[in-house]
Scaffold this active site. Structure first.
Site, PDB file in Angstrom:
ATOM      1  N   CYS A   1       1.145  51.095  35.394  1.00  0.00           N
ATOM      2  CA  CYS A   1       1.429  50.373  36.643  1.00  0.00           C
ATOM      3  C   CYS A   1       1.972  48.986  36.317  1.00  0.00           C
ATOM      4  O   CYS A   1       1.898  48.514  35.187  1.00  0.00           O
ATOM      5  CB  CYS A   1       0.192  50.278  37.531  1.00  0.00           C
ATOM      6  SG  CYS A   1      -0.985  49.039  36.989  1.00  0.00           S
TER       7      CYS A   1
ATOM      8  N   ASP B   1      42.496  51.880  41.521  1.00  0.00           N
ATOM      9  CA  ASP B   1      43.752  51.834  40.789  1.00  0.00           C
ATOM     10  C   ASP B   1      44.485  53.153  41.035  1.00  0.00           C
ATOM     11  O   ASP B   1      43.863  54.151  41.411  1.00  0.00           O
ATOM     12  CB  ASP B   1      43.460  51.636  39.305  1.00  0.00           C
ATOM     13  CG  ASP B   1      44.731  51.487  38.497  1.00  0.00           C
ATOM     14  OD1 ASP B   1      45.675  50.861  38.995  1.00  0.00           O
ATOM     15  OD2 ASP B   1      44.779  52.015  37.373  1.00  0.00           O
TER      16      ASP B   1
END
Length: 709
Positions: A3, A385
Site C-alpha cells: 500500500c 503529420d
C-alpha cells in the site's frame, strides 16, 4: 509493499540517510531504487527499510527474502486470528467457562492478526508520521483499555483480512507486468561453427547467429539471414495477424515464430531489445504520478492527522464540557480512528493507472506515465503529420516532366546526386527511381539541406537544387509554365520535386524539370479518423510540409477536418499552439524525429510505427508499435475509461468515509462495522480498477496469453 503508506514510510527512512541522493519506491513493481554515494552499502539501506517495519533484499545479490513463505505465514496468522475471534465470541455468548477464557481467545486473535501490523505502527510512531497501521493499533489498544476485547479482536482480524486481500490485488497487477517480462526466452540456439548450442541470451553478442525453431519465441532482436516464416508480433505490436518474414527483415525478441525455421543475425543485446525497452518504460511509467494520484497523496497527508485531531476532540470535549460519558465518547473516538484509514483512497489510483498502462502495453501502445494516460483521456484535438501517418510513407516517383529540352535521364541524375545525401522519404524515392532506371548518379559536393524547402549541391562545377514549390519562389525561378505543371501534379494529390539550376553570380537560374512523387493513403486512415471522432476528439488537423493542394486532397480522402500545407517545423509548432489555446488538450502524431518540436509542444507527443526505432520510443510520450492510427482511438478510449474509474473510486471512497464519520459522531456504528466498511470500500475500488486489465482484449489474445492477467 502492498500500500501507499508503506511507500511513504520507505521514502521517509531512506531520504534522510547521508549519501542518498534519490529514492524511487515502485509499489506495483515491489522494488525500491536508490541512487547513492559509494559510501552507502546495500546492508545500510536494507537496515533502514527494516526500521519502517518492512523487509527487503538486494536484487543484485540474488535476494534473501521469500515472498511466498511470508504470504503463507500471513495467511496462517489471519486464519488463527479469525478462528480465535470466533471462539471468543462463542464463549462470550454461551458464558461457558470462566470470564477470562473468552478474553484469552480475543487476546490470541489480536496478537495473531496484529503481528505484521503492530511493528509498522511502532515505526510510524517513532517517525511521528501517523499511518493506517498506527490508527488501527491505537483503536485496538483503546478498545482493550475500555474492556471491548471482542471489538478489538474483530478490528484486528478484519483489518488483517483487508491487508491480505489488498496484497493479493496488488500482486495481480504485478503479475500483469511480469507477464510482459516472461515473453522473452531465457536461452537462444547460438551458431558455433556448423552446429548450434543452447546458451543463455545474456551470452549472445551483437553479430552472432542464432536459430529460431518453428513454434518457438525469437530470443533477441535481429535480421533474418536465412529462411522464411510467419511471425506473430502481437506481444510487441499488438497486430492480430502474423507477419511474413524473409531474408533481410527485422524480427523482435519475444515474438512467436510460425511453421518456418529462421537464422537470425543478432542486432541488439538482451538488455537493449525492443521488448526490454517496453518493459523498462512500463516499469518507469508507474513512478510518474497522475494528477489525481498527486491530489490523493496530498489529501491523505492532511486528512489522516485531521481526523486524528477530530477523534481527540471527540474523546475530550463532550465529557469535559458537556458531562458526556467517558466510555461512550472514547468508543466513538476509536471508531473515528478506524474511519480515518485512507487505504481505499490511496490504493485505487495507482492500481487503475498500472492496469491501464499494462493493458495498452500488451496491445502495442506504450505510454510514459500515469499523468500522460490521464492527458490522453482528455484529448480534444489531434494534429497529424501526413507522410507515414495518414499515408503509407513509402512514396515513389510516378512521372518525370523535363523542361527546356533537358533529357529525362539527366534530370533524374541531377536530382539523385543531391538527394543521395538525404534520408527524407521524397529524397529516397528519387534515389530509388534512379537505381531502378539504371541511372548512375555521383554524390553532389557542398551539399546543404534547406529545412522545409529542399536541398542544393554542386555537380560538375554547376549549382543545382531540388525542392518544393515554395523553394522555386524563394529562388525566383518560378514561371507560368512551371506553375501550370505544378498545379496539374498537385491536383492529383501528388508531391512535387522541382529540379533546377540555382541562380548564382551572373547566372539567372532555371527550372530543369519536375518529378511527381505519389504516396498512397493508408487503407484504414478514413476509418481511424472516424474512430477518433467517435472517441471524443472534436477536431483532427493535418500539418504537413507538402504543398497545400496535395494536403487538401489527402485530407478529403481521409475525412480530416482541417489541412495546412507548406509548413516549416516552426510553423507546425505555431499551429499546435493555436489548437492548445482552443482545446487545451492536444495530441501530435509524427515519426518521433522530424516532428519532435511539434510533438514536444503538444500535450501528448505520439510516435507511429515505433517498433525497433529507439529514437521514437525514447522521444515520444506515447509510442504506437505498429503503423496503425486506430490504436490512438483505442488509447483515448482506455485513457478516458481510466479517468472515469479513478474519479468513481475517489468519489466512492470519500463518500463511504463521509457517511461513516457522521454515523460515528452520532453513535450509530461500531468498531467492527467501521473496519468492515473500510475493508469493503478498499476491495471495491481495487476490483473496479483491475477491470481495466480486461479492456480491449482482442489483438493481444492471439499470443496465447490470458488477456485478463
Amino acid at each position: 509493499m502492498d500500500c501507499a503508506d508503506e511507500v511513504a514510510a520507505i521514502e521517509r527512512v531512506l531520504k534522510p540517510l547521508a549519501g542518498v541522493r534519490e529514492v524511487r519506491a515502485n509499489l506495483m513493481g515491489g522494488t525500491v531504487t536508490v541512487a547513492h554515494e559509494a559510501s552507502v552499502s546495500e546492508g545500510q539501506l536494507i537496515e533502514a527499510i527494516a526500521r519502517a517495519g518492512l523487509k527487503a533484499s538486494g536484487i543484485a545479490s540474488g535476494g534473501s527474502s521469500r515472498p511466498a513463505d511470508a504470504q503463507r505465514s500471513r495467511l496462517i496468522a489471519v486464519g488463527l486470528s479469525g478462528a480465535f475471534t470466533g471462539l471468543g465470541l462463542v464463549l462470550q455468548w454461551s458464558r461457558l467457562g470462566p470470564p477470562a477464557l473468552p478474553l484469552g481467545a480475543f487476546g490470541i486473535a489480536i496478537i495473531a492478526g496484529g503481528w505484521f501490523i503492530f511493528p509498522k505502527a511502532v515505526a510510524a510512531a517513532r517517525r511521528f508520521s501517523p499511518d493506517m497501521n498506527l490508527l488501527m493499533t491505537v483503536a485496538v489498544v483503546g478498545a482493550v483499555a475500555i474492556g471491548e476485547w471482542s471489538e478489538g479482536a474483530a478490528v484486528t482480524f478484519l483489518f488483517a483480512v483487508a491487508e491480505v486481500l489488498e496484497a493479493f490485488s496488488v500482486a495481480r497487477a504485478r503479475r500483469a507486468i511480469q507477464s510482459l517480462m516472461q515473453l522473452s526466452p531465457e536461452t537462444a540456439w547460438l551458431k558455433q561453427g556448423d552446429s548450434f548450442k543452447e546458451v543463455p541470451v545474456g551470452e549472445v553478442k551483437v553479430g552472432d547467429l542464432v536459430a529460431v525453431k518453428s513454434g518457438s519465441r525469437v530470443p533477441l532482436d535481429g535480421e533474418v539471414i536465412a529462411g522464411a516464416s510467419a511471425i506473430n508480433q502481437a506481444p510487441i505490436t499488438g497486430e492480430s495477424m502474423p507477419v511474413e518474414k524473409k531474408v533481410g527483415d527485422t524480427v523482435f525478441a519475444g515474438t512467436i515464430n510460425g511453421e518456418g525455421s529462421l537464422e537470425v543475425r543478432v542486432t541488439k543485446l538482451s538488455t537493449d531489445t525492443t521488448l526490454a525497452k517496453i518493459i523498462h518504460l512500463v516499469e518507469e511509467a508507474q513512478s510518474q504520478k497522475a494528477p489525481s494520484q498527486r491530489f490523493v497523496d496530498v489529501f491523505a497527508r492532511y486528512y489522516t492527522p485531521a481526523v486524528m485531531l477530530l477523534a481527540l476532540l471527540v474523546l475530550l470535549v463532550p465529557p469535559l464540557l458537556f458531562g458526556g460519558t467517558w466510555a461512550v465518547w472514547t468508543y466513538r473516538a476509536l471508531v473515528l480512528l478506524v474511519i480515518a484509514c485512507p487505504c481505499a483512497l490511496v490504493i485505487a489510483t495507482p492500481v487503475a493507472i498500472v492496469s491501464g498502462l499494462t493493458a495498452l502495453a500488451r496491445r502495442g501502445v506504450l505510454i510514459k506515465g500515469g499523468a500522460l494516460l490521464e492527458a490522453i483521456g482528455k484529448l480534444r484535438a489531434l494534429a497529424v503529420d501526413k507522410t507515414g501517418t495518414i499515408t503509407e510513407g513509402r512514396p515513389r516517383v510516378t512521372k518525370v516532366s523535363p523542361m527546356n529540352g533537358r533529357p529525362e535521364a539527366e534530370l533524374v541524375r541531377i536530382a539523385a546526386a543531391i538527394d543521395i545525401h538525404s534520408t527524407h522519404p521524397l529524397a529516397q524515392a528519387v534515389v530509388d527511381y534512379a537505381r531502378q532506371k539504371g541511372i548512375e548518379a555521383p554524390r553532389g559536393e557542398n551539399y546543404q539541406g534547406k529545412t522545409g524547402r529542399g536541398a542544393e549541391a554542386e555537380l560538375e562545377g554547376h549549382h543545382y537544387f531540388v525542392g518544393n514549390h515554395r523553394f522555386t519562389h524563394e529562388l525566383a525561378v518560378c514561371s507560368e509554365a512551371v506553375e501550370q505543371k505544378l498545379a496539374e501534379i498537385e491536383a492529383d494529390a501528388q508531391s512535387v520535386v522541382v529540379v533546377g539550376h540555382k541562380p548564382h553570380a551572373d547566372c539567372p537560374g532555371e527550372v530543369l524539370g519536375i518529378l511527381a512523387v505519389g504516396d498512397t493513403i493508408r487503407p484504414n486512415a478514413a476509418s481511424a479518423i472516424q474512430a477518433l471522432h467517435a472517441a471524443g476528439v472534436q477536431k483532427v488537423v493535418m500539418l504537413s510540409g507538402d504543398n497545400q493542394r496535395t494536403v487538401d486532397a489527402i485530407a478529403r480522402q481521409a475525412g480530416i477536418d482541417e489541412a495546412h500545407g507548406d509548413l516549416l517545423p516552426d510553423q507546425k509548432i505555431s499551429r499546435v499552439q493555436v489548437l492548445l489555446a482552443q482545446h487545451r488538450y492536444v495530441g501530435m502524431i509524427g515519426d518521433g524525429v522530424n516532428d519532435a518540436p511539434a510533438m514536444a509542444a503538444a500535450s501528448v507527443g505520439i510516435a507511429m510505427g515505433a517498433a525497433g526505432t529507439d529514437t521514437a520510443i525514447e522521444t515520444a510520450d506515447m509510442a504506437l508499435m505498429q503503423d496503425d492510427l486506430s490504436q490512438v482511438a483505442e488509447a483515448i478510449r482506455l485513457g478516458r475509461r481510466t479517468v472515469r474509474v479513478i474519479q468513481a473510486n475517489i468519489g466512492f471512497a470519500l463518500g463511504v468515509k463521509a457517511i461513516f464519520l457522521v454515523l460515528a459522531l452520532t453513535g450509530h456504528t461500531s468498531l467492527w462495522l467501521a473496519i468492515l466498511a473500510d475493508t469493503g470500500a478498499t476491495l471495491v475500488v481495487i476490483a473496479n480498477a483491475l477491470r481495466l486489465l480486461r479492456a480491449n482484449s482482442g489483438p493481444a489474445n492471439v499470443s496465447g496469453e490470458d488477456p485478463h492477467l
